[in-house]
Design a protein around this motif. Structure first.
Motif, PDB file in Angstrom:
ATOM      1  N   ALA A  50       0.833  -1.208   0.000  1.00  0.00           N
ATOM      2  CA  ALA A  50       0.000   0.000   0.000  1.00  0.00           C
ATOM      3  C   ALA A  50       0.868   1.259   0.000  1.00  0.00           C
ATOM      4  O   ALA A  50       0.584   2.222  -0.713  1.00  0.00           O
ATOM      5  CB  ALA A  50      -0.939  -0.005   1.202  1.00  0.00           C
ATOM      6  N   ARG A  54       1.093   4.019  -2.983  1.00  0.00           N
ATOM      7  CA  ARG A  54       0.804   5.445  -2.776  1.00  0.00           C
ATOM      8  C   ARG A  54       1.936   6.294  -3.342  1.00  0.00           C
ATOM      9  O   ARG A  54       1.686   7.295  -4.007  1.00  0.00           O
ATOM     10  CB  ARG A  54       0.594   5.741  -1.295  1.00  0.00           C
ATOM     11  CG  ARG A  54       0.309   7.203  -0.999  1.00  0.00           C
ATOM     12  CD  ARG A  54      -0.897   7.729  -1.744  1.00  0.00           C
ATOM     13  NE  ARG A  54      -2.075   7.581  -0.932  1.00  0.00           N
ATOM     14  CZ  ARG A  54      -3.302   7.788  -1.382  1.00  0.00           C
ATOM     15  NH1 ARG A  54      -3.515   8.179  -2.622  1.00  0.00           N
ATOM     16  NH2 ARG A  54      -4.330   7.621  -0.598  1.00  0.00           N
ATOM     17  N   ASP A  57       1.547   6.389  -7.071  1.00  0.00           N
ATOM     18  CA  ASP A  57       0.427   7.230  -7.495  1.00  0.00           C
ATOM     19  C   ASP A  57       0.742   8.715  -7.354  1.00  0.00           C
ATOM     20  O   ASP A  57       0.374   9.517  -8.203  1.00  0.00           O
ATOM     21  CB  ASP A  57      -0.830   6.885  -6.703  1.00  0.00           C
ATOM     22  CG  ASP A  57      -1.330   5.474  -6.978  1.00  0.00           C
ATOM     23  OD1 ASP A  57      -0.904   4.862  -7.994  1.00  0.00           O
ATOM     24  OD2 ASP A  57      -2.128   4.965  -6.177  1.00  0.00           O
ATOM     25  N   LEU A  58       1.423   9.083  -6.293  1.00  0.00           N
ATOM     26  CA  LEU A  58       1.735  10.493  -6.052  1.00  0.00           C
ATOM     27  C   LEU A  58       2.858  11.001  -6.949  1.00  0.00           C
ATOM     28  O   LEU A  58       2.968  12.208  -7.167  1.00  0.00           O
ATOM     29  CB  LEU A  58       2.094  10.724  -4.586  1.00  0.00           C
ATOM     30  CG  LEU A  58       0.966  10.488  -3.591  1.00  0.00           C
ATOM     31  CD1 LEU A  58       1.447  10.728  -2.171  1.00  0.00           C
ATOM     32  CD2 LEU A  58      -0.243  11.343  -3.908  1.00  0.00           C
ATOM     33  N   THR A  73      -9.137  11.341  -0.056  1.00  0.00           N
ATOM     34  CA  THR A  73      -8.350  10.117   0.099  1.00  0.00           C
ATOM     35  C   THR A  73      -6.896  10.419   0.419  1.00  0.00           C
ATOM     36  O   THR A  73      -6.220   9.601   1.020  1.00  0.00           O
ATOM     37  CB  THR A  73      -8.416   9.242  -1.168  1.00  0.00           C
ATOM     38  OG1 THR A  73      -7.916   9.984  -2.281  1.00  0.00           O
ATOM     39  CG2 THR A  73      -9.836   8.786  -1.446  1.00  0.00           C
ATOM     40  N   LEU A  74      -6.391  11.590   0.021  1.00  0.00           N
ATOM     41  CA  LEU A  74      -5.001  11.938   0.311  1.00  0.00           C
ATOM     42  C   LEU A  74      -4.825  12.499   1.713  1.00  0.00           C
ATOM     43  O   LEU A  74      -3.816  12.268   2.353  1.00  0.00           O
ATOM     44  CB  LEU A  74      -4.478  12.965  -0.698  1.00  0.00           C
ATOM     45  CG  LEU A  74      -4.236  12.451  -2.091  1.00  0.00           C
ATOM     46  CD1 LEU A  74      -3.808  13.586  -3.007  1.00  0.00           C
ATOM     47  CD2 LEU A  74      -3.193  11.360  -2.084  1.00  0.00           C
ATOM     48  N   CYS A  76      -3.819  15.291   2.722  1.00  0.00           N
ATOM     49  CA  CYS A  76      -2.525  15.957   2.841  1.00  0.00           C
ATOM     50  C   CYS A  76      -2.710  17.300   3.530  1.00  0.00           C
ATOM     51  O   CYS A  76      -3.496  18.134   3.070  1.00  0.00           O
ATOM     52  CB  CYS A  76      -1.904  16.151   1.462  1.00  0.00           C
ATOM     53  SG  CYS A  76      -0.270  16.917   1.536  1.00  0.00           S
ATOM     54  N   ILE A 108      -1.819   7.088   3.499  1.00  0.00           N
ATOM     55  CA  ILE A 108      -1.407   5.985   2.643  1.00  0.00           C
ATOM     56  C   ILE A 108      -2.640   5.414   1.964  1.00  0.00           C
ATOM     57  O   ILE A 108      -2.654   5.139   0.776  1.00  0.00           O
ATOM     58  CB  ILE A 108      -0.658   4.896   3.446  1.00  0.00           C
ATOM     59  CG1 ILE A 108       0.638   5.479   4.011  1.00  0.00           C
ATOM     60  CG2 ILE A 108      -0.391   3.673   2.575  1.00  0.00           C
ATOM     61  CD1 ILE A 108       1.366   4.575   4.967  1.00  0.00           C
ATOM     62  N   SER A 109      -3.698   5.251   2.737  1.00  0.00           N
ATOM     63  CA  SER A 109      -4.990   4.815   2.209  1.00  0.00           C
ATOM     64  C   SER A 109      -6.052   5.317   3.182  1.00  0.00           C
ATOM     65  O   SER A 109      -5.730   5.878   4.223  1.00  0.00           O
ATOM     66  CB  SER A 109      -5.033   3.293   2.070  1.00  0.00           C
ATOM     67  OG  SER A 109      -4.883   2.687   3.334  1.00  0.00           O
ATOM     68  N   ARG A 115      -0.545   7.209   8.054  1.00  0.00           N
ATOM     69  CA  ARG A 115      -0.030   8.399   7.384  1.00  0.00           C
ATOM     70  C   ARG A 115       1.482   8.327   7.176  1.00  0.00           C
ATOM     71  O   ARG A 115       2.190   7.572   7.832  1.00  0.00           O
ATOM     72  CB  ARG A 115      -0.326   9.647   8.219  1.00  0.00           C
ATOM     73  CG  ARG A 115      -1.760   9.805   8.651  1.00  0.00           C
ATOM     74  CD  ARG A 115      -2.636  10.264   7.486  1.00  0.00           C
ATOM     75  NE  ARG A 115      -3.999  10.557   7.935  1.00  0.00           N
ATOM     76  CZ  ARG A 115      -5.012   9.698   7.833  1.00  0.00           C
ATOM     77  NH1 ARG A 115      -4.825   8.500   7.349  1.00  0.00           N
ATOM     78  NH2 ARG A 115      -6.224  10.041   8.226  1.00  0.00           N
TER      79      ARG A 115
END
Length: 140
Positions: A50, A54, A57-58, A73-74, A76, A108-109, A115
């Motif tokens: 996972a 992440r 994806d980022l 979902t992020l 941040c 992370i998810s 996190r």
């Protein structure tokens, strides 16, 4: 015009420049520490997959896109040390770096894997720690 030598003992021509221009986020582990209460030793392979997913994806985003995006979902956002279980912040970093960088975290998810903590310098996210059990902002 001289003919290029390619036989034995000659130096091959330089390959053409690839022109690689990185336009997305990169990750550095230069300042990463693994310590209580932010340990991942008991986490299995699913957690690592996972986390790596992440990062993958980022990597397609810039830091600005990550910071200004409002994706639920992020998650941040900036870390406010006074509101956390670690009021001294990234205490293993040198004083100059601690004074100059803004701490951030992202998910992370969706709640399952916790996190990632760190800071940005340009389009590089320096990962400082992982928080798989949400210990930085514990339930009150």
């Amino acid at each position: 015009m001289a003919k290029e030598r390619t036989g034995r003992g000659s130096v091959p021509p330089e390959p053409p420049a690839r022109g690689l221009v990185h336009t997305g986020l990169s990750f550095s582990f230069k300042h990463f520490v693994h310590r209580a209460p932010f340990e991942i030793a008991e986490r299995g392979g699913e957690y690592l997959l996972a986390l790596l997913g992440r990062f993958r994806d980022l990597a397609g985003l810039t830091a600005l896109e990550l910071l200004t995006g409002r994706s639920k979902t992020l998650r941040c956002h900036r870390i406010v040390w006074a509101d956390t279980s670690q009021p001294d912040g990234f205490d293993h970093l040198n004083a100059t770096l601690r004074a100059e960088v803004e701490p951030y975290q992202f998910a992370i998810s969706a709640n399952e894997h916790g996190r990632v903590h760190g800071f940005f310098i340009d389009d590089v996210f320096y990962m400082v720690g992982l928080d798989p059990s949400h210990q930085l902002y514990p339930e009150k």
